[in-house]
Design a protein around this motif. Structure first.
Motif, PDB file in Angstrom:
ATOM      1  N   ASN A  24       1.089  -8.005  -2.016  1.00 28.96           N
ATOM      2  CA  ASN A  24       2.395  -7.448  -1.661  1.00 28.96           C
ATOM      3  C   ASN A  24       3.516  -8.144  -2.431  1.00 28.96           C
ATOM      4  N   GLN A  25       3.430  -9.464  -2.550  1.00 23.46           N
ATOM      5  CA  GLN A  25       4.456 -10.206  -3.281  1.00 23.46           C
ATOM      6  C   GLN A  25       4.420  -9.857  -4.767  1.00 23.46           C
ATOM      7  N   GLN A  26       3.242  -9.815  -5.350  1.00 20.01           N
ATOM      8  CA  GLN A  26       3.125  -9.501  -6.775  1.00 20.01           C
ATOM      9  C   GLN A  26       3.609  -8.090  -7.083  1.00 20.01           C
ATOM     10  N   ALA A  27       3.398  -7.167  -6.143  1.00 21.95           N
ATOM     11  CA  ALA A  27       3.773  -5.771  -6.367  1.00 21.95           C
ATOM     12  C   ALA A  27       5.285  -5.573  -6.453  1.00 21.95           C
ATOM     13  N   LEU A  28       6.068  -6.583  -6.105  1.00 24.48           N
ATOM     14  CA  LEU A  28       7.513  -6.489  -6.258  1.00 24.48           C
ATOM     15  C   LEU A  28       7.911  -6.438  -7.721  1.00 24.48           C
ATOM     16  N   THR A  29       7.082  -7.037  -8.605  1.00 28.58           N
ATOM     17  CA  THR A  29       7.432  -7.108 -10.027  1.00 28.58           C
ATOM     18  C   THR A  29       6.288  -6.702 -10.958  1.00 28.58           C
ATOM     19  N   HIS A  30       5.107  -6.422 -10.409  1.00 26.52           N
ATOM     20  CA  HIS A  30       3.949  -6.086 -11.236  1.00 26.52           C
ATOM     21  C   HIS A  30       3.261  -4.832 -10.707  1.00 26.52           C
ATOM     22  N   ASP A  31       2.364  -4.303 -11.509  1.00 31.94           N
ATOM     23  CA  ASP A  31       1.537  -3.162 -11.115  1.00 31.94           C
ATOM     24  C   ASP A  31       0.245  -3.725 -10.520  1.00 31.94           C
ATOM     25  N   VAL A  32       0.074  -3.559  -9.205  1.00 35.08           N
ATOM     26  CA  VAL A  32      -1.027  -4.226  -8.506  1.00 35.08           C
ATOM     27  C   VAL A  32      -1.972  -3.196  -7.888  1.00 35.08           C
ATOM     28  N   THR A  33      -3.266  -3.359  -8.179  1.00 33.84           N
ATOM     29  CA  THR A  33      -4.325  -2.551  -7.577  1.00 33.84           C
ATOM     30  C   THR A  33      -5.267  -3.480  -6.830  1.00 33.84           C
ATOM     31  N   VAL A  34      -5.754  -3.051  -5.676  1.00 33.18           N
ATOM     32  CA  VAL A  34      -6.734  -3.820  -4.915  1.00 33.18           C
ATOM     33  C   VAL A  34      -7.962  -2.945  -4.691  1.00 33.18           C
ATOM     34  N   LEU A  35      -9.122  -3.432  -5.117  1.00 29.53           N
ATOM     35  CA  LEU A  35     -10.388  -2.731  -4.900  1.00 29.53           C
ATOM     36  C   LEU A  35     -11.054  -3.288  -3.648  1.00 29.53           C
ATOM     37  N   LEU A  36     -11.266  -2.415  -2.657  1.00 28.94           N
ATOM     38  CA  LEU A  36     -11.832  -2.816  -1.373  1.00 28.94           C
ATOM     39  C   LEU A  36     -13.169  -2.118  -1.133  1.00 28.94           C
ATOM     40  N   GLU A  37     -13.868  -2.594  -0.134  1.00 30.58           N
ATOM     41  CA  GLU A  37     -15.072  -1.932   0.348  1.00 30.58           C
ATOM     42  C   GLU A  37     -14.709  -0.526   0.845  1.00 30.58           C
ATOM     43  N   ARG A  38     -15.705   0.335   0.931  1.00 26.89           N
ATOM     44  CA  ARG A  38     -15.466   1.705   1.397  1.00 26.89           C
ATOM     45  C   ARG A  38     -14.889   1.712   2.813  1.00 26.89           C
ATOM     46  N   HIS A  39     -15.448   0.870   3.704  1.00 23.86           N
ATOM     47  CA  HIS A  39     -14.936   0.725   5.067  1.00 23.86           C
ATOM     48  C   HIS A  39     -14.564  -0.737   5.263  1.00 23.86           C
ATOM     49  N   THR A  40     -13.375  -0.999   5.776  1.00 27.15           N
ATOM     50  CA  THR A  40     -12.900  -2.385   5.883  1.00 27.15           C
ATOM     51  C   THR A  40     -12.596  -2.825   7.310  1.00 27.15           C
ATOM     52  N   ALA A  41     -12.713  -1.956   8.273  1.00 32.24           N
ATOM     53  CA  ALA A  41     -12.432  -2.346   9.663  1.00 32.24           C
ATOM     54  C   ALA A  41     -13.582  -3.176  10.220  1.00 32.24           C
TER      55      ALA A  41
END
Length: 343
Positions: A24-41
């Motif tokens: 979230n902090q990096q996305a203020l000044t950069h293009d940020v992508t996060v790759l997650l598991e299919r289900h994360t709950a």
């Protein structure tokens, strides 16, 4: 910069909070992508990292084919300046692609949220350690490609009336007297967190009858722990998993961390940010946080030491801590500077 964070977990604990807040902090000044598991709950607690990202962070979920094929497609079809991995499962998969030459010239950085393992991080270009003990344990050839960048805490934004309302509401919900001295412990109820040691130390400490202990969290050890302290259930409360831990600290008067091993101790920082006096085992990253406050430290796995620590904690008032070294903006800047060493 175009940054890709890789995390393959299905829970919401300290590492997941770290990744969400950093992205979230990096996305203020950069293009940020996060790759997650299919289900994360988390099936047990319902905690889900996906709920903690800002809209400016792009979330990609693994395909049905799996995390590795999804990561392969991402790095094949898109260009990133940095690939930043977290924990073992995602880091191993990034290492596989690095070995196969599929990462191209893109640097792969890993944050050590636990101990270093060559199989997991041996192919990474650089390593971020969240505590000094991790860097000291690195193979000699890796140390020059590493940096210690500590965790951070984000103080609660609740105003005074909201804190008062939450404190009163929590105490009423769990039948805690308004004037009681309430000590809390927070964490997953697994063996290494040593809640069993805490309960034995509580019994031995024989604290005044207006002292209560609240355990926040859940896990496979919970049922056994509840049985162990059955005789004290009027003064020991199992409050279960909560997603508002930084805020709910306003309901307490002291904090205890009994872990055998604590890679960093994010929840300790959160308790300190809330102004609580603390008692913590001298294990791992806790030593970085409390290195100049030895009276708050106790020997790990020692019931006698922890009991004495609880007695001291009961006698302490609220405390203002200097947490200027644990500010998100500064640690995110250090992370960016570390990235640029490899770009």
């Amino acid at each position: 910069m175009r940054i890709l964070h890789c995390l393959l977990t299905r829970e919401f604990a300290g590492t997941e909070r770290h990744v969400a807040e950093l992205a979230n902090q990096q996305a203020l000044t950069h293009d940020v992508t996060v790759l997650l598991e299919r289900h994360t709950a988390d099936l047990r607690t319902g905690g889900d990292i996906a709920h903690h990202f800002s809209p400016s962070v792009r979330i990609v979920r693994a395909y049905r084919a799996g995390y590795l094929p999804t990561l392969t497609a991402l790095v094949w079809n898109e260009t990133f300046d940095i690939i930043h991995t977290h924990l073992g499962k995602a880091s191993i998969r990034a290492g596989v692609l690095k070995t196969l030459g599929l990462m191209g010239e893109t640097p792969v950085i890993g944050t050590l949220h636990n101990a270093y393992r060559a199989r997991t991080y041996g192919k990474h270009d650089g390593l971020i350690c969240i505590a000094r003990w991790q860097q000291a344990s690195l193979p000699a050839g890796c140390r020059n490609q590493s940096a210690v960048i500590a965790n951070w805490t984000i103080p609660s934004v609740l105003c005074h009336p909201e804190r008062t309302k939450l404190r009163e509401g929590f105490r009423q919900e769990h039948r805690l007297p308004p004037e009681a001295f309430v000590i809390c412990a927070v964490g997953r109820m697994v063996e290494e967190k040593r809640f069993d040691c805490l309960l034995q130390a509580w019994r031995q400490a024989a604290l005044p009858p207006d002292t209560y202990l609240v355990l926040i969290g859940d896990g496979p050890e919970r049922a056994r722990l509840e049985n162990v302290c059955a005789e004290y259930r009027d003064r020991i409360i199992f409050a279960g998993y909560r997603s508002d831990v930084p805020d709910v600290f306003c309901a307490f008067d002291g904090f205890v961390l009994p872990s055998r091993r604590e890679p960093f101790g994010l929840v300790l920082l959160e308790a300190m940010a809330a102004g609580l006096p603390v008692c913590a085992t001298a294990a791992g990253g806790v030593l970085d946080i409390l290195e100049n406050v030895s009276d708050c430290l106790v020997k790990p796995d020692c019931i006698d030491a922890l009991a004495a620590g609880l007695v001291r904690l009961r006698q302490q008032p609220g405390r203002t801590w200097d947490l200027s070294f644990h500010v998100l903006e500064e640690q995110a800047l250090k992370t960016e500077q570390f990235y640029r060493r490899f770009c």
